[in-house]
Design a protein around this motif. Sequence first.
Motif, short mmCIF file in Angstrom:
data_model
loop_
_atom_site.label_atom_id
_atom_site.label_comp_id
_atom_site.label_asym_id
_atom_site.label_seq_id
_atom_site.Cartn_x
_atom_site.Cartn_y
_atom_site.Cartn_z
N LEU A 1 5.85 10.56 -26.76
CA LEU A 1 6.68 11.75 -26.93
C LEU A 1 5.83 12.98 -27.25
N TYR A 2 4.86 12.80 -28.12
CA TYR A 2 3.96 13.90 -28.48
C TYR A 2 3.13 14.34 -27.27
N LEU A 3 2.62 13.38 -26.52
CA LEU A 3 1.83 13.70 -25.33
C LEU A 3 2.68 14.41 -24.28
N ALA A 4 3.92 13.96 -24.10
CA ALA A 4 4.81 14.61 -23.13
C ALA A 4 5.09 16.04 -23.54
N GLY A 5 5.33 16.26 -24.83
CA GLY A 5 5.56 17.62 -25.32
C GLY A 5 4.33 18.50 -25.17
N PHE A 6 3.16 17.94 -25.45
CA PHE A 6 1.92 18.68 -25.31
C PHE A 6 1.69 19.08 -23.85
N LEU A 7 1.87 18.14 -22.95
CA LEU A 7 1.67 18.44 -21.53
C LEU A 7 2.69 19.45 -21.03
N ARG A 8 3.93 19.31 -21.44
CA ARG A 8 4.96 20.23 -20.98
C ARG A 8 4.69 21.66 -21.44
N LEU A 9 4.26 21.81 -22.68
CA LEU A 9 4.05 23.16 -23.22
C LEU A 9 2.73 23.77 -22.77
N ASN A 10 1.69 22.99 -22.66
CA ASN A 10 0.38 23.54 -22.35
C ASN A 10 0.06 23.57 -20.86
N VAL A 11 0.44 22.55 -20.14
CA VAL A 11 0.10 22.49 -18.72
C VAL A 11 1.15 23.20 -17.87
N PHE A 12 2.39 22.88 -18.09
CA PHE A 12 3.45 23.43 -17.24
C PHE A 12 3.96 24.78 -17.74
N GLY A 13 3.79 25.05 -19.01
CA GLY A 13 4.23 26.33 -19.55
C GLY A 13 5.73 26.42 -19.65
N GLN A 14 6.19 27.57 -20.07
CA GLN A 14 7.63 27.79 -20.20
C GLN A 14 8.15 28.36 -18.89
N ALA B 1 15.44 21.35 -28.20
CA ALA B 1 15.53 19.98 -28.69
C ALA B 1 14.27 19.20 -28.34
N PHE B 2 13.76 19.41 -27.13
CA PHE B 2 12.55 18.71 -26.71
C PHE B 2 11.35 19.14 -27.56
N ILE B 3 11.26 20.42 -27.87
CA ILE B 3 10.17 20.91 -28.71
C ILE B 3 10.26 20.31 -30.11
N LEU B 4 11.48 20.22 -30.65
CA LEU B 4 11.66 19.62 -31.98
C LEU B 4 11.32 18.13 -31.97
N LEU B 5 11.71 17.43 -30.90
CA LEU B 5 11.37 16.01 -30.79
C LEU B 5 9.86 15.81 -30.66
N ALA B 6 9.20 16.66 -29.89
CA ALA B 6 7.75 16.55 -29.75
C ALA B 6 7.06 16.85 -31.08
N ALA B 7 7.56 17.82 -31.83
CA ALA B 7 6.99 18.11 -33.14
C ALA B 7 7.19 16.94 -34.10
N ALA B 8 8.36 16.31 -34.05
CA ALA B 8 8.61 15.14 -34.90
C ALA B 8 7.68 13.99 -34.51
N GLY B 9 7.46 13.82 -33.22
CA GLY B 9 6.52 12.81 -32.76
C GLY B 9 5.10 13.09 -33.24
N GLY B 10 4.73 14.37 -33.21
CA GLY B 10 3.42 14.75 -33.70
C GLY B 10 3.25 14.51 -35.19
N LEU B 11 4.33 14.65 -35.95
CA LEU B 11 4.26 14.36 -37.38
C LEU B 11 4.22 12.86 -37.66
N LEU B 12 4.86 12.08 -36.82
CA LEU B 12 4.90 10.64 -37.03
C LEU B 12 3.62 9.93 -36.61
N VAL B 13 2.88 10.50 -35.68
CA VAL B 13 1.68 9.82 -35.17
C VAL B 13 0.68 9.49 -36.29
#
Length: 98
Positions: A40-53, A63-75
């Motif tokens: 989840l964290y990797l998917a959020g990272f790729l979506r925000l950094n590679v594909f952009g907004q 919601a996806f950004i919040l889920l990716a942030a939660a994944g980043g905190l859980l890792v």
Amino acid sequence: MQKPSDQWKKLRRAVLERARRSMIEPLEVVHLALLGASALYLAGFLRLNVFGQTGEFSMASAAFILLAAAGGLLVPVLTGSALTLHFADRRLGKLLRE
């Protein structure tokens, strides 16, 4: 010093196997949780950094950004738990092989 009896060896092995079954095996779900949080964290990272907004900001992207942030905190938390579980399992396995 006397060598341990066969009954003692059997009892020790039974206790170690029971400890593994009751403590290690139920916690193996931690590995799957770490895998899910990392993905989840990797998917959020790729979506925000590679594909952009792309386009407008929506509730789904929020919601996806919040889920990716939660994944980043859980890792980091789950990594420590998974490593502790791994080393405990290795130690029990080593004691069982003796």
